[in-house]
Scaffold this motif. Structure first.
Motif, PDB file in Angstrom:
ATOM      1  N   THR A 114       0.826  -1.207   0.000  1.00  0.00           N
ATOM      2  CA  THR A 114       0.000   0.000   0.000  1.00  0.00           C
ATOM      3  C   THR A 114       0.859   1.255   0.000  1.00  0.00           C
ATOM      4  O   THR A 114       2.010   1.244   0.414  1.00  0.00           O
ATOM      5  N   THR A 115       0.250   2.326  -0.497  1.00  0.00           N
ATOM      6  CA  THR A 115       0.782   3.676  -0.348  1.00  0.00           C
ATOM      7  C   THR A 115      -0.347   4.493   0.269  1.00  0.00           C
ATOM      8  O   THR A 115      -1.391   3.945   0.612  1.00  0.00           O
ATOM      9  N   SER A 116      -0.173   5.791   0.355  1.00  0.00           N
ATOM     10  CA  SER A 116      -1.220   6.631   0.944  1.00  0.00           C
ATOM     11  C   SER A 116      -2.447   6.742   0.046  1.00  0.00           C
ATOM     12  O   SER A 116      -3.539   7.031   0.527  1.00  0.00           O
ATOM     13  N   ASP A 117      -2.315   6.488  -1.249  1.00  0.00           N
ATOM     14  CA  ASP A 117      -3.467   6.643  -2.147  1.00  0.00           C
ATOM     15  C   ASP A 117      -3.769   5.424  -3.007  1.00  0.00           C
ATOM     16  O   ASP A 117      -4.681   5.444  -3.828  1.00  0.00           O
TER      17      ASP A 117
ATOM     18  N   PHE B   1      -3.352   0.757  -3.439  1.00  0.00           N
ATOM     19  CA  PHE B   1      -2.854  -0.533  -2.973  1.00  0.00           C
ATOM     20  C   PHE B   1      -2.653  -1.428  -4.181  1.00  0.00           C
ATOM     21  O   PHE B   1      -3.244  -1.224  -5.239  1.00  0.00           O
TER      22      PHE B   1
ATOM     23  N   SER C 148      -6.920   2.216  -6.834  1.00  0.00           N
ATOM     24  CA  SER C 148      -6.997   3.503  -6.160  1.00  0.00           C
ATOM     25  C   SER C 148      -7.723   3.298  -4.828  1.00  0.00           C
ATOM     26  O   SER C 148      -8.774   2.663  -4.789  1.00  0.00           O
ATOM     27  N   LEU C 149      -7.191   3.844  -3.745  1.00  0.00           N
ATOM     28  CA  LEU C 149      -7.877   3.756  -2.455  1.00  0.00           C
ATOM     29  C   LEU C 149      -9.076   4.701  -2.398  1.00  0.00           C
ATOM     30  O   LEU C 149     -10.027   4.462  -1.658  1.00  0.00           O
ATOM     31  N   LYS C 150      -9.031   5.769  -3.185  1.00  0.00           N
ATOM     32  CA  LYS C 150     -10.104   6.758  -3.180  1.00  0.00           C
ATOM     33  C   LYS C 150     -11.436   6.159  -3.608  1.00  0.00           C
ATOM     34  O   LYS C 150     -12.461   6.368  -2.971  1.00  0.00           O
TER      35      LYS C 150
ATOM     36  N   TRP D 280       6.425  -1.249  -2.533  1.00  0.00           N
ATOM     37  CA  TRP D 280       6.397   0.082  -3.135  1.00  0.00           C
ATOM     38  C   TRP D 280       7.619   0.872  -2.708  1.00  0.00           C
ATOM     39  O   TRP D 280       8.074   0.746  -1.574  1.00  0.00           O
TER      40      TRP D 280
ATOM     41  N   PRO E 195       9.224   3.867  -1.107  1.00  0.00           N
ATOM     42  CA  PRO E 195       8.669   4.810  -0.133  1.00  0.00           C
ATOM     43  C   PRO E 195       8.759   6.274  -0.562  1.00  0.00           C
ATOM     44  O   PRO E 195       7.993   7.102  -0.096  1.00  0.00           O
ATOM     45  N   SER E 196       9.678   6.590  -1.473  1.00  0.00           N
ATOM     46  CA  SER E 196       9.822   7.985  -1.891  1.00  0.00           C
ATOM     47  C   SER E 196       9.190   8.289  -3.251  1.00  0.00           C
ATOM     48  O   SER E 196       9.127   9.437  -3.659  1.00  0.00           O
TER      49      SER E 196
ATOM     50  N   SER F  39       5.756   6.820  -5.292  1.00  0.00           N
ATOM     51  CA  SER F  39       4.638   5.873  -5.392  1.00  0.00           C
ATOM     52  C   SER F  39       4.369   5.428  -6.827  1.00  0.00           C
ATOM     53  O   SER F  39       3.467   4.644  -7.066  1.00  0.00           O
TER      54      SER F  39
END
Length: 139
Positions: free
Chosen positions: A40-43, A45, A57-59, A79, A81-82, A84
């Motif tokens: 996963t990332t912030s936006d 998976f 998209s997580l959105k 992923w 980390p720096s 995405s």
């Protein structure tokens, strides 16, 4: 009809001609024997089926990309980390690939002498740690 074994389509006749619409996505080769095949990332998976990467998209939980990443079973994904836009995947044929997701381009590929079973990207650098079949850990 089925396209590449991954998506089912239906053809419909419309006044303006023939149209094709997607009916459903068929998860090809969803695996349960490798547990590190989700990231996963912030936006977004990602998970891997047997040989493909599926990026959502997580959105809105929609499939953004599906990339045929390997010729053999994927054992682990992670992923960057720096960035995405970069996703690494390794498989039982000893290959590791780093994918640029936007262009669906394999930016880097290499092979180990053993199967890489686990991997993780270092949180503050461009290094990836791999755990090989023998238990050896390499960067």
């Amino acid at each position: 009809f089925a396209g590449a074994g991954a998506t089912t389509f239906a053809a419909q006749r419309r006044p303006s001609g023939m149209a094709v619409r997607q009916l459903r996505l068929i998860p090809s080769g969803v695996q349960r024997w490798n547990r590190d095949t989700i990231a996963t990332t912030s936006d977004a998976f990602a998970y891997s089926s047997t040989m493909a990467l599926h990026i959502f998209s997580l959105k809105d939980n929609r499939l953004r990309k599906m990339i045929a990443a390997h010729e053999r079973t994927i054992t682990s994904i992670c992923w960057c980390p720096s960035d995405s836009n970069l996703l690494a995947a390794c498989s039982i044929n000893k290959k590791v690939g780093i994918w640029e997701l936007e262009n669906e381009d394999e930016r880097f590929a290499t092979r180990f002498t053993e199967v890489p079973h686990l991997m993780d990207w270092a949180p503050t650098s461009n290094h990836i740690a791999f755990c090989l079949e023998s238990g050896q850990v390499v960067l």
